[in-house]
Design an enzyme around this catalytic site. Structure first.
Site, PDB file in Angstrom:
ATOM      1  N   ASP A  29      -9.399  -2.156   2.354  1.00 54.49           N
ATOM      2  CA  ASP A  29      -9.073  -1.581   3.662  1.00 54.49           C
ATOM      3  C   ASP A  29     -10.062  -2.016   4.737  1.00 54.49           C
ATOM      4  O   ASP A  29      -9.861  -1.732   5.918  1.00 54.49           O
ATOM      5  CB  ASP A  29      -9.058  -0.053   3.574  1.00 54.49           C
ATOM      6  CG  ASP A  29      -7.965   0.454   2.644  1.00 54.49           C
ATOM      7  OD1 ASP A  29      -6.906  -0.191   2.568  1.00 54.49           O
ATOM      8  OD2 ASP A  29      -8.174   1.491   1.980  1.00 54.49           O
TER       9      ASP A  29
ATOM     10  N   ASP B 246       0.822  -1.208   0.000  1.00 53.71           N
ATOM     11  CA  ASP B 246       0.000   0.000   0.000  1.00 53.71           C
ATOM     12  C   ASP B 246       0.856   1.258   0.000  1.00 53.71           C
ATOM     13  O   ASP B 246       0.580   2.220  -0.725  1.00 53.71           O
ATOM     14  CB  ASP B 246      -0.918  -0.015   1.229  1.00 53.71           C
ATOM     15  CG  ASP B 246      -2.313   0.508   0.913  1.00 53.71           C
ATOM     16  OD1 ASP B 246      -2.693   0.487  -0.273  1.00 53.71           O
ATOM     17  OD2 ASP B 246      -3.031   0.912   1.841  1.00 53.71           O
TER      18      ASP B 246
END
Length: 369
Positions: free
Chosen positions: A259, A216
């Site tokens: 997420d 990420d």
């Protein structure tokens, strides 16, 4: 298995999701509230549903469950990077509209299946006999070079009714691409993803989360790939939060489903760990029935609190730097540290890392026999 306290918490979470998706039509709602309560509610529901469904499975069904291996956890960021960069290249050099149409059909189909699964689960709570009524049953043999598999498809009455109900929002989404319908599929996909993706132990969980932590950071801070793809993809792979619907030109914020689902499966593992410890203690006492409402869940709560802290930190970082943030940068340390701190407090770090869902299940089945 489900008693009033569990039902109350479940209904409360569904109410939160409904409330924070409808309220923006009436009055502007801070993005932090929408982001926080939607994600927490999805994770709680997915974790609890995973435990309840697992308790109802027989031995054969549990044996067929696919679990993530250590190799899968190591390779997940690699495969994810390949797909992400591939989408980026296609968006840069090919017809965006065509790709969006393909991706929209693909992800909406899986959202449709998730919505069926979600509705079906609740229909069977009120009409349990529908699950036993088989509408369609057939085996298919898939035979292609280097791959052979037998697929056994069984469709129950509850699934047919759930599918009929799910067709309406699916058609409406394709016709309007409305953010609220996007969130309907996003919530269903998040809950079903958390309940379905099983981590066998904490070693695999830590490898997966920390691998995606660096994934990420690299794709958000190191390149424009993640942001370009996230803004370009017009498909239900994110939750969309309106900033002010009363404005002349409303603007929106978003949270990727990854997420929610990725930390969610780790939090679900914590709940499974708490439940398995309770089951082992009950089995030693000769008690075979488990009341989920009486199970203490310190690791689940610690990890969920860590996730909540991570979401708050993510939103604050977005405000301070005025730039989209890689949520896993904050969520992964908060979730994993929450669990480790809990284990240190309980003097159970060794037990935590030695935990294996499969071994516990076999031990419990052996003691029952």
């Amino acid at each position: 298995m489900e008693n009033k306290p569990t039902n109350f918490a479940t209904n409360f979470c569904y109410s939160l999701i409904f409330f924070f998706n409808i309220l923006p039509f009436i009055v502007p709602v801070p993005i932090s509230f929408q982001l926080f309560f939607n994600s927490i509610a999805c994770i709680y529901l997915g974790s609890q549903r995973g435990i309840i469904i697992l308790q109802k499975m027989d031995k054969e069904e549990k044996d067929k469950m696919e679990k993530m291996s250590t190799k899968d956890a190591y390779m997940f960021p690699v495969y994810g990077s390949g797909v992400l960069f591939g989408l980026y290249v296609v968006y840069k050099f090919f017809d965006k509209n065509l790709l969006n149409t393909i991706l929209s059909i693909h992800f909406t189909f899986f959202g449709f299946l998730s919505l069926i699964q979600l509705i079906c689960y609740h229909l069977e709570k009120f009409f349990p006999e529908w699950q036993k009524v088989t509408i369609f049953k057939k085996k298919f043999e898939i035979k292609i070079p280097l791959y052979q598999k037998t697929v056994d498809i069984t469709i129950s009455k509850s699934e047919v009714i759930a599918a009929a109900l799910s067709v309406i929002p699916t058609v409406a989404y394709f016709a309007t691409k409305h953010w609220l319908l996007n969130n309907l599929f996003g919530v269903a996909f998040s809950i079903c993803g958390i309940e379905s993706l099983v981590l066998p132990n904490f070693q695999v969980g830590f490898i997966l989360l920390w691998g995606l932590f660096f994934y990420d950071i690299f794709w958000v801070y190191g390149t424009d790939v993640m942001l370009t793809v996230a803004k370009s993809v017009d498909a239900p792979i994110k939750l969309i939060f309106p900033i002010n619907l009363q404005a002349e030109t409303p603007s929106f914020s978003m949270l990727g489903l990854g997420d929610i689902v990725i930390p969610g499966v780790f939090i679900a593992l914590c709940l499974k760990y708490d439940v398995d410890k309770a089951l082992l203690n009950l089995t030693k006492q000769g008690i075979k029935e488990l009341n989920l409402d009486n199970v203490k869940t310190p690791y689940f709560i610690s990890c969920l609190i860590g996730y909540a802290a991570g979401i708050i930190m993510t939103f604050n970082a977005m405000i301070i730097f005025n730039h989209p943030q890689p949520a896993l940068l904050f969520l992964v340390p908060c979730c994993t540290l929450g669990v480790i701190i809990r284990a240190v407090m309980d003097k159970g770090v060794k037990d935590l890392f030695n935990y294996d869902e499969e071994k516990i299940r076999l031990e419990l089945e052996a003691k029952k026999e």
